[in-house]
Design an enzyme around this catalytic site. Structure first.
Site, PDB file in Angstrom:
ATOM      1  N   LYS A 122     -19.856 -15.853   0.121  1.00 30.34           N
ATOM      2  CA  LYS A 122     -21.312 -15.774   0.005  1.00 30.34           C
ATOM      3  C   LYS A 122     -21.819 -15.179  -1.297  1.00 30.34           C
ATOM      4  O   LYS A 122     -21.234 -14.239  -1.832  1.00 30.34           O
ATOM      5  CB  LYS A 122     -21.853 -14.919   1.158  1.00 30.34           C
ATOM      6  CG  LYS A 122     -21.685 -15.590   2.495  1.00 30.34           C
ATOM      7  CD  LYS A 122     -22.285 -14.725   3.558  1.00 30.34           C
ATOM      8  CE  LYS A 122     -22.296 -15.463   4.893  1.00 30.34           C
ATOM      9  NZ  LYS A 122     -22.808 -14.578   5.949  1.00 30.34           N
TER      10      LYS A 122
ATOM     11  N   GLY B 119      -8.599  -7.407  -1.995  1.00 29.19           N
ATOM     12  CA  GLY B 119      -8.978  -8.213  -0.827  1.00 29.19           C
ATOM     13  C   GLY B 119      -8.314  -9.582  -0.833  1.00 29.19           C
ATOM     14  O   GLY B 119      -7.115  -9.712  -1.057  1.00 29.19           O
TER      15      GLY B 119
ATOM     16  N   ARG C  35       0.830  -1.207   0.000  1.00 27.88           N
ATOM     17  CA  ARG C  35       0.000   0.000   0.000  1.00 27.88           C
ATOM     18  C   ARG C  35       0.863   1.256   0.000  1.00 27.88           C
ATOM     19  O   ARG C  35       0.495   2.261  -0.610  1.00 27.88           O
ATOM     20  CB  ARG C  35      -0.932   0.004   1.202  1.00 27.88           C
ATOM     21  CG  ARG C  35      -2.079  -0.947   0.983  1.00 27.88           C
ATOM     22  CD  ARG C  35      -3.157  -0.709   2.000  1.00 27.88           C
ATOM     23  NE  ARG C  35      -4.365  -1.392   1.612  1.00 27.88           N
ATOM     24  CZ  ARG C  35      -5.208  -1.958   2.456  1.00 27.88           C
ATOM     25  NH1 ARG C  35      -4.979  -1.904   3.743  1.00 27.88           N
ATOM     26  NH2 ARG C  35      -6.281  -2.553   2.010  1.00 27.88           N
TER      27      ARG C  35
ATOM     28  N   GLY D 257     -13.357  -3.507  -0.148  1.00 26.25           N
ATOM     29  CA  GLY D 257     -14.735  -3.000  -0.194  1.00 26.25           C
ATOM     30  C   GLY D 257     -14.939  -1.969  -1.289  1.00 26.25           C
ATOM     31  O   GLY D 257     -15.952  -1.972  -1.993  1.00 26.25           O
TER      32      GLY D 257
HETATM   33  P1  AMP Z   1     -15.128 -13.055   0.224  1.00 31.38           P
HETATM   34  O1  AMP Z   1     -14.633 -12.064   1.240  1.00 31.38           O
HETATM   35  O2  AMP Z   1     -16.604 -13.116   0.098  1.00 31.38           O
HETATM   36  O3  AMP Z   1     -14.406 -12.945  -1.104  1.00 31.38           O
HETATM   37  O4  AMP Z   1     -14.777 -14.472   0.828  1.00 31.38           O
HETATM   38  C1  AMP Z   1     -13.482 -14.915   1.023  1.00 31.38           C
HETATM   39  C2  AMP Z   1     -13.528 -16.089   1.951  1.00 31.38           C
HETATM   40  O5  AMP Z   1     -14.333 -17.107   1.379  1.00 31.38           O
HETATM   41  C3  AMP Z   1     -12.179 -16.706   2.172  1.00 31.38           C
HETATM   42  O6  AMP Z   1     -11.752 -16.421   3.471  1.00 31.38           O
HETATM   43  C4  AMP Z   1     -12.419 -18.197   1.977  1.00 31.38           C
HETATM   44  O7  AMP Z   1     -11.883 -18.978   3.019  1.00 31.38           O
HETATM   45  C5  AMP Z   1     -13.929 -18.311   1.957  1.00 31.38           C
HETATM   46  N1  AMP Z   1     -14.380 -19.453   1.146  1.00 31.38           N
HETATM   47  C6  AMP Z   1     -14.035 -19.740  -0.105  1.00 31.38           C
HETATM   48  N2  AMP Z   1     -14.590 -20.907  -0.495  1.00 31.38           N
HETATM   49  C7  AMP Z   1     -15.302 -21.361   0.547  1.00 31.38           C
HETATM   50  C8  AMP Z   1     -16.086 -22.540   0.751  1.00 31.38           C
HETATM   51  N3  AMP Z   1     -16.233 -23.469  -0.189  1.00 31.38           N
HETATM   52  N4  AMP Z   1     -16.684 -22.686   1.957  1.00 31.38           N
HETATM   53  C9  AMP Z   1     -16.532 -21.762   2.906  1.00 31.38           C
HETATM   54  N5  AMP Z   1     -15.799 -20.625   2.770  1.00 31.38           N
HETATM   55  C10 AMP Z   1     -15.191 -20.429   1.599  1.00 31.38           C
END
Ligand code: AMP
Length: 410
Positions: free
Chosen positions: A211, A364, A50, A387
């Site tokens: 999610k 991220g 950064r 974000g």
């Molecule tokens: P995000 O911040 O929504 O991009 O989510 C990132 C997080 O999703 C990471 O910390 C991963 O460990 C988690 N993740 C990725 N695949 C899975 C999965 N199949 N089940 C649960 N968590 C997951």
């Protein structure tokens, strides 16, 4: 962080002043940077990207004989001084990276700071102490904003990672002095807004992460220009369950099932190819050392959860991106933080890096995954915002960009 790429670069349009529009010679510039770097328990900086990302703007300002006042937040100190969140270690690292003296001030507003900036000479660099040691920062307080504005002739925003926050140093200050974008902010907008509005086709979006709810707005915003959508990570299992698959104990958002089906139907009816994992790595727990198996996504047993995509999905996804001219990737394919569930994410990182395409990684976790896979240098553009990057990809106006002075008004 940029590499040669075959397509004409996608460009978002910024109708705001940029640092190059201003005559900054001899002027005091308040440059809002994002020096929110990770520190270990001994307050050593563990990742200085950064800081490095802000250097082009700082060097330009110095070359143009401006007086440079840098300001940032670090962590969440809740409005009062806390040694753990001091920017003092950042001042040292910055000095080393710039090979120029950086004067660190123990506060960011007040008479002493005003006196110090009055005494600055052309080419001097000051780093102010953490903005969030004052409550007024996060509250976007008018008096605090004025206190910051008093320090300078012009305001430059180069803190993309904080541009989605309506804080005093991002929004409030812009009411009082002419405000322009720095090079990093400009580049983030060009790539992230450009990819959503004007991508070179075929354009493939790879979305993953935990999610569906976190990425749904990105998917909706991309649907007019995207050719293929690849879904991995935890979010895939909500789509698969919505299609009637048994997904065992995999992460599922039950309140998103109808929406997941609706979106898949809408997207596919528009001729967009939609890819979901065909196999996955499953385990009964996320703990390192837990027993794992590779199964097809139709046969995830009760008590087991899918924590990574399997080798057949890696092949399917890698072939799907082969002819792409633009690739956007946001969200890991699995729980890549644990070795046993990291292979799918790293394999996709390599496929993206190898593609003869303009490749954009949306900050991220994906940034970290690309680094751990060792392919950062082969990605065209890696966003510095988590974000903020998501909000831009969702098509939202970021407060920190909206607040800058319009180009035509000068
Ligand atoms: P995000 O911040 O929504 O991009 O989510 C990132 C997080 O999703 C990471 O910390 C991963 O460990 C988690 N993740 C990725 N695949 C899975 C999965 N199949 N089940 C649960 N968590 C997951």
């Amino acid at each position: 962080m940029e590499k040669d790429n075959p397509g004409a670069p996608v460009k978002g349009v910024l109708n705001k002043l940029t640092i190059k529009d201003l005559d900054i010679k001899g002027k005091r510039l308040f440059i809002r940077v994002d020096f929110n770097v990770p520190l270990d328990e001994n307050l050593n900086i563990t990742d200085d990207r950064r800081i490095r990302s802000a250097i082009p703007t700082i060097n330009y300002a110095i070359d143009e004989d401006a007086k440079v006042i840098l300001a940032s937040h670090l962590g969440r100190p809740k409005g009062k001084y806390d040694r753990r969140y001091s920017l003092a270690p950042v001042a040292k690292r910055l000095q080393r990276l710039l090979k120029k003296e950086v004067t660190f001030l123990p506060d960011c507003v007040g008479p002493k700071v005003e006196e110090a900036v009055r005494n600055m000479k052309e080419g001097d660099i000051i780093l102010l102490e953490n903005l969030r040691f004052h409550e007024g920062e996060e509250k976007n307080d008018e008096e605090f904003s004025k206190g910051l504005a008093r320090l300078a002739d012009y305001y430059i925003n180069d803190a993309f990672g904080a541009a989605h926050r309506s804080h005093a140093s991002i929004v409030g200050i812009t009411k009082f002095i002419p405000s322009a974008a720095g090079f990093l902010l400009q580049k983030e907008i060009e790539y992230l807004q450009g990819v959503t509005q004007n991508p070179v086709r075929p354009f493939v979006a790879i979305l993953g992460g935990a999610k569906v709810s976190g990425k749904i707005d990105v998917l909706l915003n991309l649907q007019d220009n995207v050719d293929k959508v690849i879904i991995g990570g935890g979010m895939a299992y909500t789509f698969l369950k919505a299609m009637g698959y048994e997904v065992g104990d995999s992460l599922v958002e039950n309140d998103m099932l109808d929406l997941a089906n609706e979106i898949r139907n809408t997207v596919t009816s528009r001729g967009i190819k939609f890819y979901l994992p065909v196999d996955c790595v499953i385990a009964q727990s996320i703990e390192p050392g837990a027993e794992t198996k590779i199964v097809t996504t139709q046969e995830i047993p009760h008590g087991w959860r899918a924590l990574d995509i399997g080798p057949a999905s890696v092949k399917l996804f890698s072939e799907a991106i082969e002819n792409a001219k633009t690739i956007l990737w946001n969200g890991p394919m699995g729980v890549f933080e644990v070795d046993a569930f990291s292979r799918g994410t790293f394999a996709i990182a390599r496929s993206v890096a190898d593609a003869y395409a303009l490749t954009i990684v949306g900050g991220g976790d994906t940034d970290l995954a690309v680094q751990r896979a060792g392919v950062s240098e082969s990605i065209s553009f890696i966003s510095t915002g988590g974000g903020a990057a998501l909000e831009l990809l969702e098509g939202k106006d970021l407060p920190g960009i909206a607040a800058l002075t319009d180009k035509k008004s000068t």
